[in-house]
Write a protein that holds these residues in place. Structure first.
Motif, PDB file in Angstrom:
ATOM      1  N   ARG A 110       0.826  -1.005   0.287  1.00  0.00           N
ATOM      2  CA  ARG A 110       0.389  -0.284   0.256  1.00  0.00           C
ATOM      3  C   ARG A 110       0.776   1.016   0.293  1.00  0.00           C
ATOM      4  NH1 ARG A 110      -4.845  -0.168   0.541  1.00  0.00           N
ATOM      5  NH2 ARG A 110      -5.066  -2.455   1.994  1.00  0.00           N
ATOM      6  N   ARG A 113       1.874   1.843  -3.445  1.00  0.00           N
ATOM      7  CA  ARG A 113       0.070   2.340  -4.336  1.00  0.00           C
ATOM      8  C   ARG A 113      -0.127   3.173  -4.367  1.00  0.00           C
ATOM      9  NH1 ARG A 113      -1.655   0.916  -8.533  1.00  0.00           N
ATOM     10  NH2 ARG A 113      -0.895   2.801  -9.044  1.00  0.00           N
ATOM     11  N   GLY A 146      -3.716  -2.909  -3.555  1.00  0.00           N
ATOM     12  CA  GLY A 146      -4.403  -1.627  -4.433  1.00  0.00           C
ATOM     13  C   GLY A 146      -3.651  -2.180  -6.501  1.00  0.00           C
TER      14      GLY A 146
END
Length: 225
Positions: A110, A113, A146
């Motif tokens: 994350r 991302r 993601g």
């Protein structure tokens, strides 16, 4: 089968020179490969060379061990994006995966991302080190954090992609995020057209290989990645 649009034409060896990157980019443009994949030091050169060719520039992050902190990976990814990278192939925290610490694995992904929201993010789970159950957890963590792609391998581990692993990843993606259309990149050991077609049949939409020219020429090659 036309394999060229599936191929990330790859050169990640420590011994790669600027002349080697030039050849890589020329081959990618000539054969219509989807992307080149180079180390961060060569992103700007590849971007300048490929220009308006339509070939994307991918690079790696936390490669090949995955053993950087989330902040370090995030900075590396951001700097690569600023240099012109269209796609980032990051390696997960493999040790955390082996320890079953999926919160840490997901947080690591994350962070990258969030650092590169506009770039395509491919998450390398390094299947050769994981059990099938761990592969499922790692794929789910990548999707939840993601990722645009879940990728099998660095090509620098003890093994590369298999159709069985690609199918396993596709099953997890379909179960946990069918609406996301997360894709799969098979990398490592894609040496023949038959290998490539088997990966695609299992669910891969991208192939990472240093032997792209041989694949589109219908030849076997000894490429390790």
């Amino acid at each position: 089968m036309n394999l060229a649009p599936y191929i990330d034409h790859t050169l990640l060896k420590a011994t790669a020179t600027p002349a080697d990157i030039q050849t890589l980019c020329q081959e990618a443009a000539t054969h219509g490969f989807y992307a080149v994949c180079v180390n961060p030091a060569y992103v700007a050169q590849a971007k300048a060379m490929l220009g308006e060719s339509g070939v994307k520039v991918a690079t790696v992050c936390g490669f090949p061990l995955g053993a950087l902190t989330p902040d370090q990976k995030a900075v590396e990814a951001r700097l690569s994006a600023e240099a012109g990278a269209d796609e980032i192939d990051m390696v997960i925290h493999i040790g955390a995966a082996l320890a079953g610490d999926w919160d840490t694995v997901e947080a690591d992904i994350r962070a990258v991302r969030q650092a590169v929201p506009e770039q395509v993010l491919k998450v390398i789970i390094e299947t050769c080190y994981l059990s099938d159950d761990q592969k499922r957890h790692a794929t789910r963590a990548a999707v939840q954090a993601g990722a645009d792609f879940v990728k099998t391998s660095t090509g620098f581990g003890t093994g590369g992609a298999t159709p069985q692993d690609v199918a396993l990843m596709a099953e997890v993606i379909a179960a946990c995020a069918p609406e996301r259309q997360v894709q799969i990149k098979a990398a490592g050991g894609v040496r023949t057209p038959a290998d490539a077609e088997a990966m695609i049949a299992a669910g891969a939409t991208r192939l990472g290989t240093s032997g792209g020219v041989g694949l589109v020429s219908g030849q076997s090659n000894g490429a390790g990645y």
